[in-house]
Design a protein around this motif. Structure first.
Motif, short mmCIF file in Angstrom:
data_model
loop_
_atom_site.label_atom_id
_atom_site.label_comp_id
_atom_site.label_asym_id
_atom_site.label_seq_id
_atom_site.Cartn_x
_atom_site.Cartn_y
_atom_site.Cartn_z
N UNK A 71 -7.62 12.16 4.63
CA UNK A 71 -6.88 11.26 3.76
C UNK A 71 -7.66 9.96 3.60
N UNK A 72 -7.30 9.24 2.53
CA UNK A 72 -7.92 7.95 2.22
C UNK A 72 -6.78 6.96 2.03
N UNK A 73 -6.90 5.78 2.65
CA UNK A 73 -5.86 4.76 2.56
C UNK A 73 -6.46 3.47 2.05
N UNK A 74 -5.73 2.81 1.09
CA UNK A 74 -6.14 1.53 0.53
C UNK A 74 -4.96 0.57 0.67
N UNK A 75 -5.23 -0.66 1.12
CA UNK A 75 -4.21 -1.68 1.31
C UNK A 75 -4.34 -2.73 0.23
N UNK A 76 -3.25 -2.93 -0.55
CA UNK A 76 -3.18 -3.94 -1.59
C UNK A 76 -2.33 -5.09 -1.06
N UNK A 77 -2.98 -6.22 -0.78
CA UNK A 77 -2.27 -7.37 -0.25
C UNK A 77 -1.49 -8.08 -1.38
N UNK A 78 -0.33 -8.69 -1.00
CA UNK A 78 0.52 -9.41 -1.95
C UNK A 78 0.86 -8.55 -3.16
N UNK A 79 1.15 -7.31 -2.90
CA UNK A 79 1.43 -6.35 -3.97
C UNK A 79 2.68 -5.57 -3.60
N UNK A 80 3.54 -5.36 -4.59
CA UNK A 80 4.77 -4.59 -4.40
C UNK A 80 4.66 -3.25 -5.11
N UNK A 81 5.57 -2.35 -4.79
CA UNK A 81 5.61 -1.02 -5.41
C UNK A 81 6.59 -1.07 -6.58
N UNK A 82 6.04 -1.11 -7.79
CA UNK A 82 6.88 -1.15 -8.98
C UNK A 82 7.03 0.18 -9.67
N UNK A 83 6.60 1.27 -9.06
CA UNK A 83 6.70 2.59 -9.70
C UNK A 83 8.08 3.20 -9.52
N UNK A 84 8.82 2.72 -8.52
CA UNK A 84 10.14 3.30 -8.26
C UNK A 84 10.11 4.60 -7.49
N UNK A 85 8.96 5.01 -6.99
CA UNK A 85 8.86 6.25 -6.21
C UNK A 85 7.76 6.07 -5.17
N UNK A 86 7.87 6.88 -4.11
CA UNK A 86 6.91 6.79 -3.01
C UNK A 86 5.94 7.96 -2.95
N UNK A 87 6.18 9.02 -3.73
CA UNK A 87 5.35 10.22 -3.66
C UNK A 87 5.01 10.70 -5.06
N UNK A 88 3.72 11.01 -5.26
CA UNK A 88 3.24 11.59 -6.52
C UNK A 88 2.54 12.90 -6.17
#
Length: 747
Positions: A71-88
């Motif tokens: 797996x690959x993980x990326x951290x976006x600081x000062x960022x929120x999840x605006x997609x409304x879902x946690x899994x694609x």
């Protein structure tokens, strides 16, 4: 007045509105959001993930990779999840799914892969593009690790120094000191070598060289460093199958190479770091944020002290997470303490100070804790010996059997030596008892013994009483026993041979005679060597009848003789001839087999022999004196039984014998033939070992002859005698230990 109040109120509302607008603008400027996640496939099996954002990113976010599961993980600081879902769900190419998880003001994008893949990240407007590539495509046939973005970096990058070290487990460490921590670095495995490329970096002329590191005994043989355009290329040449890891702390970039086929290095590495591998890439990031990433990856709770501050530049590739944590802590002067799944991180001095204060508090409580008296009845251990061990005192003389020797004057088993009860005053003062480094009791604790019932009486705190009980369970056990059997073999092989002749001539009619008596009335006859010796000692001249007197030496007894006489009646002449020959051959063997049984680590001795008197004549004022010499067969052993049914023996074997007596100055003395071996050896139970041996050989050959006549062929044998001696003696000492079982039978 009212007008002034209105004016002030208007100004206050205006300032408040302005502050609110600035706050909204600041929040709007600092807070970003993930608006959508898209994906598409490209040629050669590649896949592109497009992450839409409300605002353009200023830099590529920090990321790390995991091999198991991939797996690959990326951290976006000062960022929120605006997609409304946690899994694609994806299920295309090498990508299975995408997780978008928000934690506080940070959002993590996790790409769940079906198999390991390479990836590149780049910013395209308001999108973050992640390109996944197969590892086995022709473009990426060699492993390629990007430690920095391949986009143009700021000028001024340079390498200050290139160094080499050998690790504690034999691994090779190539250390590059950089001018700044933002240098871009790529690692490629090209053929059998490892290539490290420093992007847009300068190299001083004194570092453009080849380092020969063969003598360090690591997997690396050569290191070539050179400039290639605007970049610096370092080629590391290992030998055989190898594995590597690379990481950067501040301006130090380190590559470690380990031999893959060396099982010892592999097991040593596994014994130190066993965590799941990850890859990290942080540029001037707060240490707390890096520790939080490790906490999220491992699922452990990491508590960071308020005194942990500072930023960190860190680049890791496929490094166990526990090793990554140690690297971070070491680079910032930190340390950790782990209890279960909770890890506390703080500066080293802070942790040491806290532990010291806890120990001091525990010591203060122990000094105030009430004393408890308990009795322990021992079965096998002597109570006085146990009390001395609790107080950290040495054993009494005789407890360890150090007085056991091969001495005939031994008086048997001495009475047990008892010592008065030893106590320590409060505070440990007096006698130095409390200051003993081997003391088990506390400073206020005392221990005494009662010999009739073999009872140990201990006065100490309750916690120390528990420790004493545990210790007594270990030491109050029956000692194991071992029987030691020795065999001393003395073998003799002797051989001797002698040959001689006697020849005499006499003329009876001569007045003087050639070899006769004065009056020519008698003719000498043949006599045995013993008769000749006796008559010669008495003053007779019998032996004068021989013109040649070379008898055979009596090496072992009298030699056999053959004699004859020739008499000429016409001339009155006489010829006497005696031949002597002797040959002896003997073989002997003496075997001594002492054996003794004793307990573990307790010396024992068994001996047998004779005390030989030596007499010194007396004088008119003093009577004769007699002294004795020991001629003993002695076996002295001190065994140490190991847990694997082996025995370490400190052993001495002595086998003395009486030699031929002689008289010197009126004193009758007897020499002692001594045979002795003393050594220390480790053996298995029931195994027979030759401790040593002495082989001596005495070989002699002598010849006596009449000059010139003794050299005549054939006839010369009448004018010479020969003797040969060949004696061989060999001493061998065998030893066999037998460990005794609990039922008193041998193993």
């Amino acid at each position: 007045m009212v007008s002034m109040m209105n004016t002030l109120r208007l100004r206050f509302l205006t300032a408040l509105l302005t502050l609110g607008l600035l706050t909204v603008q600041q929040v709007y400027a600092e807070t970003n959001a993930v608006s959508n996640v898209e994906f598409s496939t490209q040629g050669q099996g590649n896949l592109v993930v497009r992450i839409g954002l409300n605002h353009k990113l200023s830099a590529i976010p920090a990321s790390f990779t995991v091999n198991q599961p991939p797996r690959i993980a990326l951290d976006l600081q000062n960022t929120t999840n605006g997609t409304g879902k946690n899994l694609v769900e994806v299920n295309q190419a090498m990508l299975r799914s995408i997780n978008v998880v928000q934690a506080g003001d940070r959002t993590r994008i996790v790409l769940n892969l079906l198999r390991p893949a390479r990836y590149d990240s780049q910013i395209d407007g308001d999108y973050l593009l992640i390109t996944l590539r197969e590892n086995d495509t022709p473009v990426v046939s060699n492993m390629n690790t990007h430690f920095a973005d391949s986009s143009p970096t700021v000028s001024g990058h340079a390498i200050r120094n290139v160094d080499f070290r050998r690790g504690a487990t034999g691994e090779a460490k190539v250390i590059a000191t950089l001018a700044d921590s933002s240098t871009g670095i790529d690692i490629n495995k090209v053929g059998d070598s490892l290539q490290v490329k420093f992007i847009k970096t300068g190299l001083p002329s004194n570092l453009r060289r080849r380092l020969d590191v063969t003598d360090f005994g690591t997997p690396v043989t050569f290191i070539d460093t050179r400039e290639q355009g605007d970049n610096v290329v370092m080629n590391i040449h290992p030998k055989g199958e190898y594995d590597y890891s690379a990481y950067q702390t501040d301006n130090k970039f380190i590559v470690e190479i380990r031999q893959k086929s060396n099982a010892q290095l592999a097991s040593a590495a596994k014994g130190v770091y066993t965590g799941e591998k990850l890859s990290l890439n942080f540029q001037n990031t707060d240490v707390r944020a890096v520790l939080q990433v490790i906490a999220d990856f491992t699922g452990k709770n990491i508590i960071t002290s308020d005194t942990v501050t500072g930023n960190l530049t860190l680049r890791l590739k496929d490094v166990p997470w526990d090793q990554a944590l140690d690297i971070i802590l070491e680079s910032k002067g930190l340390d950790k303490r782990q209890i279960g799944d909770v890890i506390w991180v703080a500066p080293k001095d802070e942790l040491l100070a806290k532990e010291k204060s806890e120990l001091e508090a525990e010591q203060s409580i122990q000094n105030l804790e009430p004393l408890v008296v308990r009795q322990y009845q021992l079965n096998y251990k002597k109570a006085d010996s146990a009390s001395r061990e609790l107080l950290g005192l040495p054993a009494l003389p005789g407890d360890t059997g150090e007085g056991v020797t091969c001495d005939a004057q031994a008086q048997g088993i001495a009475a047990p030596l008892t010592a008065p009860a030893v106590t320590a005053p409060v505070g440990g003062a007096g006698g130095g008892v409390a200051s003993s480094p081997n003391r088990i009791l506390s400073a206020r604790g005392t221990a005494t013994s009662e010999m009739q019932t073999n009872t140990l009486i201990v006065s100490d705190t309750l916690s120390k009483q528990d420790q004493v009980a545990q210790m007594l369970k270990l030491i109050d056990t029956p000692a194991r026993q071992v029987m030691i059997e020795a065999r001393v073999v003395v073998a003799n092989d002797s051989f001797s041979k002698a040959l001689g002749a006697k020849l005499g001539v006499a003329a009876a009619n001569n007045t003087t005679g050639v070899y006769g008596n004065a009056n020519n009335t008698n003719i000498a006859t043949m006599q045995s060597p013993s008769t000749i010796a006796a008559s010669t000692a008495a003053g007779a001249t019998t032996g004068a009848n021989y013109a040649v007197n070379l008898p055979a030496p009596a090496v072992a007894g009298n030699a056999a003789a053959l004699g004859f006489s020739l008499f000429n009646l016409g001339t009155g002449g006489l010829l006497n001839l005696e031949l002597q020959a002797m040959e002896t051959d003997g073989v002997g063997k003496i075997i001594s087999s002492p054996r003794v049984i004793t307990t573990n680590q307790m010396p024992a001795v068994i001996l047998q022999g004779t005390q030989i008197p030596n007499v010194t004549p007396g004088t008119a004022t003093s009577p004769p004196t007699i002294t004795f010499s020991d001629a003993f067969l002695c076996l002295l052993v001190n065994p140490q039984i190991l847990n694997n049914d082996s025995v370490i023996l400190t052993i001495e074997v002595q086998d003395d014998a009486e030699g031929p007596q002689f008289s010197s100055g009126g004193v009758i003395a007897t020499p002692i033939d001594t045979k002795r071996v003393k050594t220390r050896v480790r053996m298995r139970d029931g195994e027979t070992v030759v401790l040593g041996g002495i082989f001596t050989q005495d070989k002699r050959s002598t010849q006596d002859k009449v000059p010139f006549l003794g050299d005549i062929p054939f006839l010369g044998a009448l004018f010479r005698d020969n003797s040969e001696t060949n004696n061989k003696t060999e001493l061998m000492v065998f030893i066999t230990p037998h460990i005794v079982k609990d039922d008193m039978t041998l193993r």
